[in-house]
Design a protein around this motif. Structure first.
Motif, PDB file in Angstrom:
ATOM      1  N   GLY A  80      11.500 -16.267  26.803  1.00 15.43           N
ATOM      2  CA  GLY A  80      11.005 -15.049  27.423  1.00 15.43           C
ATOM      3  C   GLY A  80      11.931 -13.853  27.378  1.00 15.43           C
ATOM      4  N   VAL A  81      13.001 -13.926  26.583  1.00 15.23           N
ATOM      5  CA  VAL A  81      13.933 -12.805  26.475  1.00 15.23           C
ATOM      6  C   VAL A  81      13.405 -11.821  25.426  1.00 15.23           C
ATOM      7  CG1 VAL A  81      16.301 -12.108  26.009  1.00 15.23           C
ATOM      8  CG2 VAL A  81      15.844 -14.299  27.111  1.00 15.23           C
ATOM      9  N   ASP A  82      13.345 -10.551  25.785  1.00 12.66           N
ATOM     10  CA  ASP A  82      12.817  -9.518  24.899  1.00 12.66           C
ATOM     11  C   ASP A  82      13.948  -8.839  24.146  1.00 12.66           C
ATOM     12  OD1 ASP A  82      11.417  -7.536  23.621  1.00 12.66           O
ATOM     13  OD2 ASP A  82      10.923  -6.396  25.428  1.00 12.66           O
ATOM     14  N   PHE A  83      13.989  -9.030  22.836  1.00 12.54           N
ATOM     15  CA  PHE A  83      14.994  -8.400  21.988  1.00 12.54           C
ATOM     16  C   PHE A  83      14.385  -7.331  21.081  1.00 12.54           C
ATOM     17  CE2 PHE A  83      17.547 -12.535  22.278  1.00 12.54           C
ATOM     18  CZ  PHE A  83      18.400 -12.004  23.235  1.00 12.54           C
ATOM     19  N   SER A  84      13.247  -6.790  21.482  1.00 14.85           N
ATOM     20  CA  SER A  84      12.538  -5.838  20.622  1.00 14.85           C
ATOM     21  C   SER A  84      13.349  -4.578  20.338  1.00 14.85           C
ATOM     22  CB  SER A  84      11.200  -5.451  21.260  1.00 14.85           C
ATOM     23  OG  SER A  84      11.393  -4.894  22.550  1.00 14.85           O
ATOM     24  N   ASP A  85      14.249  -4.238  21.240  1.00 15.69           N
ATOM     25  CA  ASP A  85      15.052  -3.028  21.041  1.00 15.69           C
ATOM     26  C   ASP A  85      16.494  -3.348  20.645  1.00 15.69           C
ATOM     27  OD1 ASP A  85      15.756  -4.132  23.456  1.00 15.69           O
ATOM     28  OD2 ASP A  85      15.966  -2.207  24.503  1.00 15.69           O
ATOM     29  N   VAL A  86      16.742  -4.591  20.216  1.00 10.81           N
ATOM     30  CA  VAL A  86      18.097  -5.003  19.847  1.00 10.81           C
ATOM     31  C   VAL A  86      18.126  -5.433  18.381  1.00 10.81           C
ATOM     32  CG1 VAL A  86      19.989  -6.600  20.328  1.00 10.81           C
ATOM     33  CG2 VAL A  86      18.540  -5.807  22.205  1.00 10.81           C
ATOM     34  N   ASP A  87      19.032  -4.852  17.618  1.00  8.11           N
ATOM     35  CA  ASP A  87      19.251  -5.273  16.233  1.00  8.11           C
ATOM     36  C   ASP A  87      20.338  -6.345  16.254  1.00  8.11           C
ATOM     37  OD1 ASP A  87      20.036  -5.582  13.570  1.00  8.11           O
ATOM     38  OD2 ASP A  87      19.619  -3.500  13.073  1.00  8.11           O
ATOM     39  N   ILE A  88      19.909  -7.605  16.269  1.00  8.25           N
ATOM     40  CA  ILE A  88      20.836  -8.725  16.422  1.00  8.25           C
ATOM     41  C   ILE A  88      21.872  -8.736  15.305  1.00  8.25           C
ATOM     42  CG2 ILE A  88      21.063 -11.229  16.452  1.00  8.25           C
ATOM     43  CD1 ILE A  88      19.876 -10.119  19.010  1.00  8.25           C
ATOM     44  N   GLU A  89      21.448  -8.550  14.069  1.00  9.22           N
ATOM     45  CA  GLU A  89      22.370  -8.598  12.938  1.00  9.22           C
ATOM     46  C   GLU A  89      23.445  -7.530  13.063  1.00  9.22           C
ATOM     47  OE1 GLU A  89      22.062  -7.715   8.164  1.00  9.22           O
ATOM     48  OE2 GLU A  89      20.653  -9.178   9.030  1.00  9.22           O
ATOM     49  N   SER A  90      23.042  -6.315  13.396  1.00  7.71           N
ATOM     50  CA  SER A  90      24.021  -5.230  13.550  1.00  7.71           C
ATOM     51  C   SER A  90      24.979  -5.511  14.693  1.00  7.71           C
ATOM     52  CB  SER A  90      23.301  -3.898  13.792  1.00  7.71           C
ATOM     53  OG  SER A  90      22.529  -3.546  12.672  1.00  7.71           O
ATOM     54  N   ARG A  91      24.463  -6.104  15.787  1.00  9.79           N
ATOM     55  CA  ARG A  91      25.311  -6.392  16.942  1.00  9.79           C
ATOM     56  C   ARG A  91      26.374  -7.436  16.581  1.00  9.79           C
ATOM     57  NH1 ARG A  91      24.163  -5.855  22.473  1.00  9.79           N
ATOM     58  NH2 ARG A  91      22.688  -4.261  21.788  1.00  9.79           N
ATOM     59  N   VAL A  92      25.976  -8.454  15.830  1.00  5.51           N
ATOM     60  CA  VAL A  92      26.930  -9.492  15.428  1.00  5.51           C
ATOM     61  C   VAL A  92      28.008  -8.900  14.530  1.00  5.51           C
ATOM     62  CG1 VAL A  92      27.214 -11.598  14.044  1.00  5.51           C
ATOM     63  CG2 VAL A  92      25.327 -11.418  15.684  1.00  5.51           C
TER      64      VAL A  92
END
Length: 317
Positions: free
Chosen positions: A241-253
């Motif tokens: 249920g975690v919303d990551f729609s506004d997070v660029d996971i690859e860029s954050r890593v």
């Protein structure tokens, strides 16, 4: 304000050293040789931007939990307990925090791994626990000196409220004064999962390969494994249920890899020292969560198996 840092390893040492520039009373809760070293010699902090700071032992009180297991000598005297110890010790660290906190005091966990906030709320109470994560990089050398190897930030929040109260605001101000770049999160669960995603993308790879964080990006294969591990973790977070729609996971890593390029992650330090790692609360916990949803996470499962194999080879049980 009276602040205790529970677990003065790499990140705990960085937090303690950075807070030494503030006017708050500080307590270092550690054990055995580390506690003796802090009492006798203080703390050496190599700052990320160059200078070396020698923090005298008089700057903070030291409590050795091998002598005083539950830190009874400071019972009921602490406003904020910052828990930086290993996730495998969360239950013990939570009991110590509960013992030393004032009735109005709060505990903040900056530990790696999943499940720490939930465990602490069972011990201390949901309304008295703050969850947090940090992208500051730190490692401890053989002399005990702490190297602030990557400049990042601290994200913190509460399961109970969307905005900080008085004591949380005081802690944020202390972190700001210490140049630790704090942020308050209105969605603590997302912040915890983002930290876990970054951890599984960096720590086991660096531990297995024996490299500093930044070397992941210089190797195409390692970077692909890192991003695949992050993608799997993000998928499980979405199932929860975690919303990551506004997070660029690859860029954050990649951003964290770069900002902590010269850091030896804690998992690598543990393997180098023959200690048990936190892989169970990272890739291990993630693999268990994935099984519940029937979702395959082959990269995280493989990383988990490899780190456990190295632990076994090192004689760690």
């Amino acid at each position: 304000m009276r602040i205790a840092v529970i677990g003065v390893g790499s990140i705990g040492g960085l937090i303690l050293g950075a807070l030494s520039t503030t006017n708050h009373d500080l307590v270092a809760v550690s054990r055995a040789e580390r506690a003796l070293g802090l009492s006798a010699e203080g703390l050496v902090l190599h700052h990320h931007d160059g200078p070396i700071e020698m923090i005298p032992p008089a700057r903070f009180e030291v409590v050795d939990t091998t002598v005083d297991q539950e830190a009874s000598q400071i019972s009921g005297s602490i406003d904020i307990a910052i828990i930086c110890g290993k996730s495998r010790d969360t239950e013990l660290l939570g009991r110590i925090a509960r013992k030393i906190l004032l009735p109005s005091g709060m505990a903040l966990t900056l530990q790696n791994g999943l499940g720490n906030v939930e465990k602490l709320t069972e011990i201390i109470g949901k309304e008295r626990v703050l969850g947090g994560s940090t992208t500051h990089g730190a490692w401890k050398d053989d002399s005990g000196a702490v190297h602030w190897a990557g400049f990042g930030n601290i994200t913190m929040g509460s399961l109970e409220k969307s905005s900080p109260g008085q004591i949380e605001t005081s802690l944020i101000q202390a972190f700001e004064h210490a140049n630790l770049k704090p942020f308050w999160s209105e969605d603590l669960n997302s912040s915890i999962w983002i930290k876990a995603i970054i951890n599984v993308a960096i720590n086991p790879i660096c531990a297995i390969a024996g490299i500093e964080n930044g070397m992941i990006e210089s190797d195409t294969y390692l970077l692909s494994v890192s991003l695949a591990a992050a993608s799997e973790a993000a998928e499980i977070a979405r199932y929860k249920g975690v919303d990551f729609s506004d997070v660029d996971i690859e860029s954050r890593v990649i951003e964290v890899i770069r900002s902590t390029a010269n850091n030896r992650c804690s998992m690598l330090q543990d393997l180098m020292s023959g200690r048990r790692t936190e892989i169970d609360s990272l890739c291990g916990r993630l693999t268990q969560e994935a099984e519940e949803f029937g979702v395959p996470v082959p990269v995280n499962a493989t990383l988990y198996a490899l780190v456990k194999a190295i632990e076994t080879a090192n004689g760690v049980r």
